[in-house]
Design a protein around this motif. Sequence first.
Motif, PDB file in Angstrom:
ATOM      1  N   ASP A 321       0.847  -1.192   0.000  1.00  0.00           N
ATOM      2  CA  ASP A 321       0.000   0.000   0.000  1.00  0.00           C
ATOM      3  C   ASP A 321       0.887   1.248   0.000  1.00  0.00           C
ATOM      4  O   ASP A 321       1.663   1.475   0.935  1.00  0.00           O
ATOM      5  CB  ASP A 321      -0.898  -0.018   1.247  1.00  0.00           C
ATOM      6  CG  ASP A 321      -1.845   1.166   1.287  1.00  0.00           C
ATOM      7  OD1 ASP A 321      -1.872   1.955   0.322  1.00  0.00           O
ATOM      8  OD2 ASP A 321      -2.568   1.313   2.298  1.00  0.00           O
ATOM      9  N   PHE A 322       0.762   2.048  -1.053  1.00  0.00           N
ATOM     10  CA  PHE A 322       1.552   3.274  -1.171  1.00  0.00           C
ATOM     11  C   PHE A 322       0.748   4.528  -0.821  1.00  0.00           C
ATOM     12  O   PHE A 322       1.228   5.641  -1.024  1.00  0.00           O
ATOM     13  CB  PHE A 322       2.089   3.414  -2.601  1.00  0.00           C
ATOM     14  CG  PHE A 322       3.197   2.462  -2.934  1.00  0.00           C
ATOM     15  CD1 PHE A 322       4.518   2.823  -2.761  1.00  0.00           C
ATOM     16  CD2 PHE A 322       2.928   1.200  -3.428  1.00  0.00           C
ATOM     17  CE1 PHE A 322       5.551   1.948  -3.077  1.00  0.00           C
ATOM     18  CE2 PHE A 322       3.945   0.316  -3.752  1.00  0.00           C
ATOM     19  CZ  PHE A 322       5.263   0.698  -3.571  1.00  0.00           C
ATOM     20  N   SER A 323      -0.442   4.348  -0.307  1.00  0.00           N
ATOM     21  CA  SER A 323      -1.324   5.500  -0.098  1.00  0.00           C
ATOM     22  C   SER A 323      -0.785   6.496   0.928  1.00  0.00           C
ATOM     23  O   SER A 323      -1.115   7.677   0.901  1.00  0.00           O
ATOM     24  CB  SER A 323      -2.724   5.026   0.330  1.00  0.00           C
ATOM     25  OG  SER A 323      -2.653   4.321   1.574  1.00  0.00           O
ATOM     26  N   LYS A 324       0.057   6.043   1.863  1.00  0.00           N
ATOM     27  CA  LYS A 324       0.571   6.942   2.902  1.00  0.00           C
ATOM     28  C   LYS A 324       2.067   7.216   2.756  1.00  0.00           C
ATOM     29  O   LYS A 324       2.725   7.675   3.685  1.00  0.00           O
ATOM     30  CB  LYS A 324       0.282   6.347   4.283  1.00  0.00           C
ATOM     31  CG  LYS A 324      -1.200   6.188   4.580  1.00  0.00           C
ATOM     32  CD  LYS A 324      -1.437   5.549   5.941  1.00  0.00           C
ATOM     33  CE  LYS A 324      -2.923   5.339   6.200  1.00  0.00           C
ATOM     34  NZ  LYS A 324      -3.164   4.666   7.509  1.00  0.00           N
ATOM     35  N   VAL A 325       2.590   6.937   1.567  1.00  0.00           N
ATOM     36  CA  VAL A 325       4.018   7.154   1.311  1.00  0.00           C
ATOM     37  C   VAL A 325       4.261   8.605   0.916  1.00  0.00           C
ATOM     38  O   VAL A 325       3.473   9.212   0.200  1.00  0.00           O
ATOM     39  CB  VAL A 325       4.518   6.206   0.196  1.00  0.00           C
ATOM     40  CG1 VAL A 325       5.890   6.605  -0.296  1.00  0.00           C
ATOM     41  CG2 VAL A 325       4.541   4.774   0.706  1.00  0.00           C
ATOM     42  N   ASP A 326       5.358   9.164   1.404  1.00  0.00           N
ATOM     43  CA  ASP A 326       5.764  10.519   1.041  1.00  0.00           C
ATOM     44  C   ASP A 326       6.784  10.410  -0.089  1.00  0.00           C
ATOM     45  O   ASP A 326       7.934  10.028   0.135  1.00  0.00           O
ATOM     46  CB  ASP A 326       6.388  11.213   2.265  1.00  0.00           C
ATOM     47  CG  ASP A 326       6.878  12.627   1.961  1.00  0.00           C
ATOM     48  OD1 ASP A 326       6.751  13.057   0.800  1.00  0.00           O
ATOM     49  OD2 ASP A 326       7.395  13.290   2.880  1.00  0.00           O
ATOM     50  N   CYS A 327       6.349  10.716  -1.321  1.00  0.00           N
ATOM     51  CA  CYS A 327       7.231  10.543  -2.475  1.00  0.00           C
ATOM     52  C   CYS A 327       6.878  11.553  -3.564  1.00  0.00           C
ATOM     53  O   CYS A 327       5.716  11.649  -3.979  1.00  0.00           O
ATOM     54  CB  CYS A 327       7.115   9.116  -3.023  1.00  0.00           C
ATOM     55  SG  CYS A 327       8.259   8.766  -4.367  1.00  0.00           S
TER      56      CYS A 327
END
Length: 578
Positions: A321-327
């Motif tokens: 899950d990348f929904s909460k990644v800072d990128c």
Amino acid sequence: MQVKELLDRYQQGERNFSHIDLAGASLSGANLRNIDLTGSDLCGANLSWASITHSQLTGAILRRADLRSAALTGSNLNQAILSGANLSKVDLRMASLQEADLNWAVLQEADLTGCDLTGSKLDQINLERAKLNGAQLLRAELMEANLRRASLTGANLTGANLRESHMEEASMREAILIGANLIEANLSGVNLRLANLSQADLHRVVLTGADLSEATLDSADLSRANLTGAYLLKTSFKNSHLLRANLQDAYLLRSDLTEASLRGADLRRADLSGAYLRDATLSEADLRDAYLLESRLIRTNLDGAKMTGCCTHNWHLEEVDFSKVDCRYVFTDFNYATKSPKERYPAGRDFEPGELGRHRQVKESIVEVSFKEAPNWQALVFALAQVELESHELTLTVQSFESREDGYLLQLKANHVVNAKLVAGRILQLYPEVLRRFNSRRLDIFRLLNISGLLNNSAPSSAPAPQPPPFPPSREQPTSGKRLQVYQEVVRQIQYILANQAPEQFVESVQRLLEYLKSQGISTEELQKKAIVQVIAHRAKQDRAFGENLVRWQKTATESARLSMVGEAIWLALTLQG
């Protein structure tokens, strides 16, 4: 007992001198081999350069004794008291010092190879440059010990207490440190290749520049440890704790981090190429500019992780899950010649919220196939068809094709996660044989497909099916050389894609090819405004279902897709259709 009496009786053959008092005695250089000094008091005695090999000194008191360069090979010093003694350069090979007291003793450059120090007390001992290869140090107390540049290859330190010890540049290859206490120890530059540190407590340990390649640290606690620049190739960290550990510039190639906790860890510029991160926790970790080439992230927790600038070439993702990644952006390719990432994505802008998750679904199954010569596209299509038939529900779509100094690179997108190297290898294995068979039956294949324009004026078996028009000559087309070859190859690829793929497939594929031409300094304005529009409009006119699909795509596509070069071409083609 006086020294003279001892030596006289020894010369006469007597060996049993247990429990005698020789405190302060001067026996420097004496030959006392095989002597029995069990329980004797030798406190402060001078035994430097003495030969006491294969002797019995069990329970002997040698507090503050001078044993510099003494020979004690094979001697028994179990429970002996040697606290504060000077044993610099002493020879204790194969000696036994079980439960001996060596607190504050000096053993600089001493040779303790194969020595048994099980349960011994070695707090604040000085073992700098000492040899302890194969030594037994189980449950030994080594708090604040000085082991700088010591050699402990194959030593067994299971359960040893090395808290706050100094082990800079020590050689501990294949050492056993299961359950050892290394809290706040300094192991910078240490060699721990193939060592076993399972269940060891390495809280706040310093391992900067250390080599732990192929070491085992399963269930170890490395919370707040400093591993900056450490070599951790093929290291096993299963179920280990690396909370807030500093792993900047660390080399974690093919390391096993199954179920490891790296919450809040600093992994900036760390190389995790080929690392296995199944069920690992990387929440709040800093992965900026890290290398994740061919890494396997399976149910990896990345909540709150910083991933800007990561290189994600050929990474493998499952249930991530990348929904909460800072990128803000990633690099999707890697230049192995210069050892640097390339292909910034997205180009010229930053990710929109949630875009990374959508992007990785596209990139996670890219298959790269390298050719030394430009492939025959007709034969290649049949080779790809064969690969699709061999793999369950596999569909391969052309992503891009480019010319390089050493050949050509074809990128294919798979519809689900595959082993990219295996698929690429199978394509290269099939292609030569398919090409041979295709060339031998080329006319027959074209007749079956009703393709008359490619039959070298052979008569078709029936009326040919309508074909999309060829791209008209363009003023943008390079006149000669490598760029002309690149232009012609890309144009052929665009024709094939537009004639065979649905809009949701060809928009991105053709867009990438146009961007590639621009990167080669070849203008694409006339190509996209005239030729592409003409081919799309012609196909829509001949294929009613395709035309309806275009209309649906126009209504459902994202704004960025509609405003792309190919998206505008679709709009113009629909306008021409009325």
